[in-house]
Design a protein around this motif. Structure first.
Motif, short mmCIF file in Angstrom:
data_model
loop_
_atom_site.label_atom_id
_atom_site.label_comp_id
_atom_site.label_asym_id
_atom_site.label_seq_id
_atom_site.Cartn_x
_atom_site.Cartn_y
_atom_site.Cartn_z
N ARG A 110 -10.60 12.99 -9.57
CA ARG A 110 -11.30 12.73 -8.16
C ARG A 110 -10.86 11.38 -7.49
O ARG A 110 -11.91 10.66 -6.98
N THR A 111 -9.59 10.81 -7.48
CA THR A 111 -9.48 9.40 -7.05
C THR A 111 -8.26 9.38 -6.27
O THR A 111 -7.37 10.49 -6.50
N LEU A 112 -8.36 8.59 -5.18
CA LEU A 112 -7.18 8.41 -4.26
C LEU A 112 -6.62 7.08 -4.63
O LEU A 112 -7.77 5.93 -4.92
N HIS A 113 -5.44 6.73 -4.43
CA HIS A 113 -4.99 5.46 -4.65
C HIS A 113 -4.02 4.92 -3.40
O HIS A 113 -2.97 5.95 -2.95
N LEU A 114 -3.70 3.60 -3.33
CA LEU A 114 -2.71 3.35 -2.21
C LEU A 114 -2.09 1.88 -2.94
O LEU A 114 -2.88 0.93 -3.05
N GLN A 115 -0.88 2.00 -3.43
CA GLN A 115 -0.34 0.89 -3.94
C GLN A 115 0.50 0.43 -2.98
O GLN A 115 1.17 0.78 -2.28
N MET A 116 0.23 -1.08 -2.63
CA MET A 116 0.80 -1.74 -1.77
C MET A 116 1.64 -3.19 -2.42
O MET A 116 1.08 -3.63 -2.93
N ASN A 117 2.94 -2.92 -2.02
CA ASN A 117 3.90 -3.88 -2.57
C ASN A 117 4.22 -4.85 -1.18
O ASN A 117 4.42 -4.18 0.00
N SER A 118 4.90 -5.83 -1.71
CA SER A 118 5.45 -6.68 -0.48
C SER A 118 4.65 -6.87 0.76
O SER A 118 5.11 -6.68 1.62
N LEU A 119 3.56 -7.37 0.37
CA LEU A 119 2.44 -7.47 1.60
C LEU A 119 2.92 -8.58 2.29
O LEU A 119 3.31 -9.56 2.07
N LYS A 120 2.55 -8.33 3.62
CA LYS A 120 2.71 -9.12 4.76
C LYS A 120 1.42 -9.53 5.50
O LYS A 120 0.45 -8.90 5.35
N PRO A 121 1.40 -10.92 6.03
CA PRO A 121 -0.16 -11.23 6.78
C PRO A 121 -0.47 -9.95 7.70
O PRO A 121 -1.68 -9.93 7.97
N GLU A 122 0.54 -9.34 8.30
CA GLU A 122 -0.01 -8.30 9.34
C GLU A 122 -0.74 -6.86 8.72
O GLU A 122 -1.23 -6.16 9.40
N ASP A 123 -0.51 -7.09 7.45
CA ASP A 123 -1.14 -6.02 6.64
C ASP A 123 -2.83 -6.29 6.26
O ASP A 123 -3.54 -5.53 5.84
N THR A 124 -3.29 -7.60 6.69
CA THR A 124 -4.56 -7.94 6.65
C THR A 124 -5.48 -7.12 7.59
O THR A 124 -5.27 -6.76 8.93
N ALA A 125 -6.52 -6.31 6.91
CA ALA A 125 -7.39 -5.48 7.68
C ALA A 125 -8.17 -4.90 6.60
O ALA A 125 -8.29 -5.18 5.25
N SER B 256 1.03 -8.13 -4.21
CA SER B 256 0.78 -6.44 -4.31
C SER B 256 -0.89 -6.37 -4.55
O SER B 256 -1.28 -7.25 -5.10
N LEU B 257 -1.13 -5.09 -4.10
CA LEU B 257 -2.54 -4.75 -4.45
C LEU B 257 -2.57 -3.22 -4.66
O LEU B 257 -1.86 -2.63 -4.14
N ARG B 258 -3.48 -2.76 -5.42
CA ARG B 258 -3.69 -1.19 -5.72
C ARG B 258 -5.04 -0.92 -5.18
O ARG B 258 -6.07 -1.44 -5.93
N LEU B 259 -5.25 -0.03 -4.04
CA LEU B 259 -6.43 0.32 -3.68
C LEU B 259 -6.76 1.51 -4.42
O LEU B 259 -6.08 2.42 -4.57
N SER B 260 -8.15 1.74 -4.69
CA SER B 260 -8.66 3.03 -5.15
C SER B 260 -9.70 3.43 -4.27
O SER B 260 -10.55 2.82 -3.69
N CYS B 261 -9.91 4.93 -4.44
CA CYS B 261 -11.02 5.37 -3.77
C CYS B 261 -11.84 6.50 -4.53
O CYS B 261 -11.03 7.53 -5.09
N ALA B 262 -12.70 6.45 -5.07
CA ALA B 262 -13.43 7.37 -5.82
C ALA B 262 -14.32 8.40 -4.96
O ALA B 262 -14.86 7.68 -4.14
N ALA B 263 -13.93 9.65 -5.35
CA ALA B 263 -14.58 10.61 -4.45
C ALA B 263 -15.69 11.21 -5.01
O ALA B 263 -15.58 11.60 -6.34
N SER B 264 -17.13 11.57 -4.58
CA SER B 264 -17.76 12.65 -5.37
C SER B 264 -18.33 13.61 -4.29
O SER B 264 -18.21 13.36 -3.07
N GLY B 265 -18.84 14.75 -4.88
CA GLY B 265 -19.24 15.94 -3.83
C GLY B 265 -17.98 16.97 -3.94
O GLY B 265 -17.48 17.09 -4.78
#
Length: 127
Positions: A77-92, A17-26
């Motif tokens: 002001r944050t956005l997240h993407l929780q990614m579980n059960s990751l597969k090699p085809e998710d590489t990007a 698993s990975l959790r992506l975050s996106c911090a926004a300003s403006g």
């Protein structure tokens, strides 16, 4: 001026698993739909997930359904993407993006409907 900054990418084994975050300003984060896109080597950038400005409704590409969860914290002001059960085809490289249309009622999957983009964060899933 809007700035988006992704974080949380990395190298993970398949099934992890990975959790992506996106911090926004403006301006306008709280009023704009947000999306996650990704671009794999040699492929076009594709929509992964999107969320309404109110955070009530989300949309996912079929390959992400049941494994990924998009969420947002408008106060922070944050956005997240929780990614579980990751597969090699998710590489990007994963990008967060802010919609150009404020208070939109539908989540767009089209890149042209997003006018602000982050620099991207690399996700690599090993088999």
């Amino acid at each position: 001026q809007v700035q988006l900054r992704e974080s949380g990418g990395g190298l993970v084994e398949a099934g992890g698993s990975l959790r992506l975050s996106c911090a926004a300003s403006g301006l306008n984060f709280r009023s704009a739909n947000m999306g996650w896109f990704r671009q794999a080597p040699g492929k076009e950038r594709e929509f992964v997930a999107g969320i309404l400005w109110r955070g009530v409704t989300a949309d996912y590409v079929d390959s992400a359904k049941g494994r990924f969860t998009i969420s947002r914290d408008n106060a922070a002001r944050t956005l997240h993407l929780q990614m579980n059960s990751l597969k090699p085809e998710d590489t990007a490289v994963y990008y967060c993006a802010q919609s150009r249309n404020l208070f939109a009622v539908d989540i767009s999957r089209r890149e042209n409907d997003y006018n602000y983009w982050g620099q991207g964060t690399q996700v690599t899933v090993s088999s």
